[in-house]
Design a protein around this motif. Structure first.
Motif, short mmCIF file in Angstrom:
data_model
loop_
_atom_site.label_atom_id
_atom_site.label_comp_id
_atom_site.label_asym_id
_atom_site.label_seq_id
_atom_site.Cartn_x
_atom_site.Cartn_y
_atom_site.Cartn_z
N LEU A 153 30.48 32.94 48.29
CA LEU A 153 31.75 33.06 49.01
C LEU A 153 32.66 34.08 48.34
O LEU A 153 33.36 34.84 48.99
N LEU A 154 32.64 34.07 47.00
CA LEU A 154 33.56 34.93 46.24
C LEU A 154 33.28 36.40 46.43
O LEU A 154 34.20 37.21 46.56
N VAL A 155 32.00 36.79 46.45
CA VAL A 155 31.67 38.23 46.46
C VAL A 155 31.25 38.73 47.82
O VAL A 155 31.01 39.93 48.01
N SER A 156 31.15 37.83 48.82
CA SER A 156 30.70 38.25 50.15
C SER A 156 31.75 39.14 50.81
O SER A 156 32.95 38.88 50.74
N GLY A 157 31.26 40.17 51.48
CA GLY A 157 32.17 41.08 52.19
C GLY A 157 32.78 40.45 53.43
O GLY A 157 33.79 40.93 53.95
N GLU A 186 23.23 40.97 38.38
CA GLU A 186 24.02 41.75 39.33
C GLU A 186 25.31 41.04 39.72
O GLU A 186 26.28 41.67 40.13
N TRP A 187 25.36 39.71 39.55
CA TRP A 187 26.58 38.98 39.86
C TRP A 187 27.73 39.43 38.96
O TRP A 187 28.88 39.45 39.37
N THR A 188 27.39 39.79 37.72
CA THR A 188 28.43 40.23 36.78
C THR A 188 29.20 41.41 37.33
O THR A 188 30.43 41.42 37.37
N GLU A 219 30.49 40.93 25.81
CA GLU A 219 29.67 42.14 25.99
C GLU A 219 29.24 42.29 27.44
O GLU A 219 29.25 43.40 27.98
N GLU A 220 28.83 41.19 28.08
CA GLU A 220 28.33 41.28 29.45
C GLU A 220 29.41 41.73 30.42
O GLU A 220 29.13 42.44 31.39
N TYR A 221 30.66 41.35 30.14
CA TYR A 221 31.76 41.67 31.07
C TYR A 221 32.64 42.81 30.56
O TYR A 221 33.77 42.97 31.01
N LYS A 222 32.10 43.61 29.63
CA LYS A 222 32.91 44.68 29.05
C LYS A 222 33.30 45.73 30.09
O LYS A 222 34.28 46.46 29.93
#
Length: 932
Positions: A153-157, A186-188, A219-222
């Motif tokens: 829901l959060l990332v859906s266009g 890819e969610w990141t 690091e993952e969300y840098k």
């Protein structure tokens, strides 16, 4: 009484009115029981209840529950309301479930299915109600049941903006319960790119979520840094009319600005990209510039919003601690707030300036406000502001202003609020010792402390002055004379008697030549205080008297009479009886030579950490600036005269070996029992799973020795270090920022056996449990045996709440430049040496782009902090920097020359290093090349 409106539910309004009109608790309970019986009969007997009636009765149950009564029925009816298409009925159903349904209930599966149906609805209101219910319950079951639907829901266009907002906040709530709910890969990237969303509400909600994710996995969300800087830039450069819907009293999106600034504080430095760093600095400069503009409104909401953004920007500037111009500007801006009529602003300004005072770039700028801060300490009506002013004076103190600040604090101490006196005494004692150039001044300060605030002078303070006097021969006579004069006051504090008894017992002979301080005068003066003191102080005075028999044989008879009086039943204290009896026999039986040997002068104390700073940290965790650490003149606690001399068989070595034991119990708490470090970054989570990412801040410590080496939501690691020739000593301070103890806490050194032959590092073990909110210290020693590359690291492993083992790896600030000794050279010597080191393997040269706008004073400071000596007037071009230094190792000394040439037009540097060893040349070059 006006009727209560309840969405047209007249029965509910009447019931609430009846409850309010009850005259007693019994009447209320009777009315509630009657209503519960009616509702129960309706739910059981009437199968034709419509949605409206169910909603009304469920609302009554909710109201009864909120009054404090247990509800054990009606849950199924609330679940049935979830399937209604009417908003009001569905809302009441979700509200009842959020408040009353237990997560272990058998109904939870039905509830989850109803929520899933609503999440797939095309009606955004229904979707939002479902998301709010999930967040309100927030259990692990909810997290596992909806771990796929909510991120989609959060990332859906196709998702509407209002739903995205709720989805982001719902996901944040579940993440705090179950950190594994958010997928990686890819969610990141898709979550990070929510910062670019067109809807400001979505960006605000997403920023809160990303801030929590960054704390767990930086690091993952840098990648969020550049987007956060870009969004922040658009906000701070926008007019308040550009963001009309998100402007609060002429301030564009203040809450989002604050969240973005806090997000950037999770990284240090926020970015290595010169372009992003430059844009961030422009944003911070713009915020500081706007603070200087006249207000667009006189309302307090405008100034609150504007100052909230300003203070968070200043926090980020302090956190980065790299831009000298921004730090100085921030200090000047805070200085203006010191005279503001708003008390909260003055408090916040003082608090932020405390942090600025610990930065090498802004310390001098903070000192310019010294007079205003002193006035704040004396004149403020609010004691918390006065306390903060004291903290700032303590933080800004250095050798140039120590005497003035200490004197002002002493003057204020006489009228200071009782709640801050003890802390002020500790701070004055620490500053007097650290910055004493003349120890007669130190003695005067401590004796003044005892005179002014004797009740608040802890044992550690008077222990310390005795240690220093015994270890410094040049101040012993002055101390004896000063304490003798202080004891002549009619009202003399017991701590003064303790210090006087100890010092006169050791050094009273140094002032005995003056008839005004003759031996008998000293004895009578001390004994006149005897009957006013506690048993512990009397015991110390008896030890002083036996010392007097050795120093002044002419008063032996008088002192022996005192011992006889106190060795019988006249003294009710068994300890005093025994001590007086033994001292009497010692003075009678022992020959002069034996007595002189047994009662010889105390030997110097071996070095040991001062305990005063540890006491201060324990009383005020996180409030002790790093520049107040005492590194010199370390001694243990003073022992009683009798213990060391009468019972340790006359030898200095025995005295030293037993330095920690004491007949009077004058023991010092261990230095590692200090207070915790404060978390200034935001939320603290009690549960974290998985390994924390490796964060290496050692680049920052190439030029400095003290500061915060690592910080996340669980742990803060501070470091303080000092180096001399090829030897170094580090103190690592581990602060537990959580509300639970860290178990199995084991720091392990990571340094290969081959490297250890070149840099030998010894590490002391620490306790395996780090208590909640506590701080422990670990000492490391380093010996540079030969030149080496890189630096050792340390791995911290621990458990939180019995969960999985956490591991954090941090590089230690032990690069080879730490063993530099700055070297002065004239032009002739420099160029001769420069030519001699002209071989291909002896020199290294790099040309590189400046990572930030050229700051020549800052570059000079960095080279000095690197350990080299700046040689002025050597290079014909005044902008060029020329340096020299010698690296000390056990095997040899390595000379090193440096030349740094800035090109202002091209914004570039040329760095040239020359030394006698190729490996050293290359390593020094690598350490410096990306630092300018």
């Amino acid at each position: 009484m006006a009727p209560v409106r309840g969405d047209g539910m007249r029965g509910l309004a009447v019931f609430i009115s009846d409850i309010r009109n009850c005259k007693s608790k019994e009447a209320e309970i009777k009315r509630i029981n009657k209503e519960l019986a009616n509702i129960r009969s309706k739910f059981k007997g009437d199968k034709t209840l419509d949605g409206y009636q169910k909603k009304k009765y469920v609302c009554k149950l909710l109201f009864i529950f909120l009054l404090g009564h247990d509800i054990d029925f009606g849950h199924m009816e609330a679940v049935n309301l979830l399937s209604s298409n009417k908003y009001s009925e569905k809302q009441i159903g979700y509200l009842f479930i959020s408040v009353l349904v237990n997560t272990n209930s058998d109904l939870i599966k039905l509830i989850i299915q109803s929520i899933k149906n609503d999440l797939q609805s095309r009606n955004p209101i229904h979707v939002n109600l479902a998301l709010q219910c999930i967040a309100n319950i927030g259990s692990r079951d909810m997290a596992e049941a909806f771990s796929n639907e909510i991120p989609k829901l959060l990332v859906s266009g196709d998702t509407m903006d209002v739903v995205k907002q709720s989805a982001a906040l719902c996901l944040l709530r579940l993440f705090r319960t179950c950190p594994d709910i958010i997928p990686g890969g890819e969610w990141t990237s898709r979550i990070i790119h929510l910062l670019n969303d067109q809807h400001m509400g979505v960006v605000t909600a997403a920023t809160s979520l990303i801030d929590a994710l960054v704390k767990k996995n930086p690091e993952e969300y840098k990648g969020c840094v550049s987007l956060a800087v870009s969004r922040l830039s658009r906000i701070v450069t926008a007019s308040y009319t550009d963001l009309q819907d998100y402007t609060y009293y002429f301030v564009p999106a203040p809450w989002l600005s604050v969240k973005l600034l806090r997000l950037l504080q999770n990284y240090n430095p926020p970015t290595e990209d010169p372009g992003v760093r430059g844009r961030l600095n422009e944003c911070l400069e713009t915020i500081l510039n706007k603070a200087q503009e006249p207000p667009k409104s006189k309302k307090v909401q405008h100034s609150n919003a504007k100052n909230a953004v300003l203070f968070e920007a200043i926090n980020l500037i302090i956190h980065n601690d790299s831009e000298a111009s921004l730090l100085v500007r921030a200090c000047n801006q805070l200085g203006q707030f010191l005279s503001n009529r708003e008390t909260n602003l003055r408090y916040l300004a003082l608090e932020s300036m405390c942090h600025l005072a610990t930065s090498e770039f802004s310390h001098e700028a903070v000192k310019k406000h010294q007079e205003v801060v002193i006035l704040s300490m004396k004149m403020e009506k609010d004691v918390s502001v006065r306390q903060q002013a004291v903290d700032l004076l303590y933080a800004m103190c250095d050798r140039s202003n120590a005497e003035e600040i200490v004197q002002e604090m002493l003057n204020y101490l006489e009228t200071a609020d009782y709640s801050i006196r003890e802390e002020m005494v500790l701070k004055v004692a620490i500053l007097a010792e650290k910055y004493a150039t003349d120890y007669t001044w130190y003695v005067d300060v401590i004796l003044n402390l005892i005179r002014i605030a004797g009740d608040y002078v802890s044992e550690e303070v008077w222990y310390r002055v005795i240690q220093i006097v015994i270890n410094r021969e040049e101040v012993q006579g002055y101390a004896a004379k000063t304490v003798f004069e202080a004891l002549q006051a009619p009202a003399c504090h017991e701590n003064m008697v303790k210090v006087g008894g100890y010092i006169l017992g050791e050094f009273g002979n140094l002032i005995a030549g003056d008839s005004r301080s003759a031996p008998m005068v000293q004895f009578k003066l001390l004994h006149s205080k005897y009957h006013l003191c506690s048993s512990m102080t009397r015991a110390l005075l008896l030890s002083t008297y036996i010392k007097f028999i050795n120093l002044f044989p002419e008063i032996r008879g008088t002192i022996q009479d005192v011992f006889r009086q106190h060795s019988n039943l006249r003294s009710a204290d068994a300890e005093l009886q025994q001590r007086a009896s033994e001292y009497l026999q010692l003075s009678i039986v022992a020959s002069t030579d034996v007595l002189a040997t047994v009662l010889e002068e105390m030997p110097s104390f071996p070095e040991r950490e001062s305990s005063i700073l540890a006491v201060l940290k324990k009383k005020k965790p996180g409030r002790v600036p790093e520049n107040a650490e005492i590194r010199d003149n370390k001694s243990p606690v003073p022992n009683s005269h009798a213990q060391n001399n009468a019972q340790n068989n006359h030898t200095s070595s025995a005295n030293n070996a037993n330095a920690s034991s004491d007949l009077l119990g004058l023991s010092t708490p261990p230095a590692n029992q200090s207070g915790t470090l404060i978390d200034v970054l935001g939320d603290i989570y009690s549960t974290t799973n998985g390994n924390s990412s490796v964060i290496n801040n050692s680049k920052k410590f190439v030029f400095k020795n003290n500061g915060v080496l690592f910080e996340n939501d669980l742990l803060q690691i501070g470091v303080k270090s000092e180096f001399r020739q090829n030897l170094g000593r580090l103190g690592l301070y581990y602060g537990n920022k959580t509300q639970t103890a860290l178990q199995n806490f084991v720091p392990t050194l990571q340094w290969s056996a081959e490297d250890a032959l070149k840099l030998n590092v010894q590490i002391k073990a620490v306790e395996p449990t780090l208590e909640a909110g506590a701080q422990i210290q670990q000492l490391l020693t380093a010996e540079c045996i030969d030149h080496y590359v890189g630096a050792p690291s340390i791995i911290m492993s621990f458990r939180v709440n019995g969960g999985a083992i956490q591991k954090i790896t941090v590089n230690l600030p032990l690069t080879v430049n730490k063993f530099f000794e700055p070297t002065e050279m004239n032009a002739e010597s420099f160029f001769a040496r420069w030519r001699n080191l002209g071989g291909e393997q002896q020199r290294a040269q790099r040309v590189f782009k400046a990572q930030q706008p050229l700051d020549l004073p800052g570059a000079r400071n960095k080279l000095t902090g690197f350990g080299l000596q700046l040689l002025d007037s050597i290079d014909p071009n005044p902008d060029n920097m020329v340096c020299a230094g010698i690296i000390h190792t056990q095997a040899h000394k390595v000379g090193c020359l440096l030349r740094l040439e800035p090109n202002k037009q091209a914004q570039m540097f040329r760095l040239t290093i020359r030394s006698s060893l190729e490996a050293v040349t290359q390593e020094i070059c690598e350490l410096l090349v990306d630092q300018f």
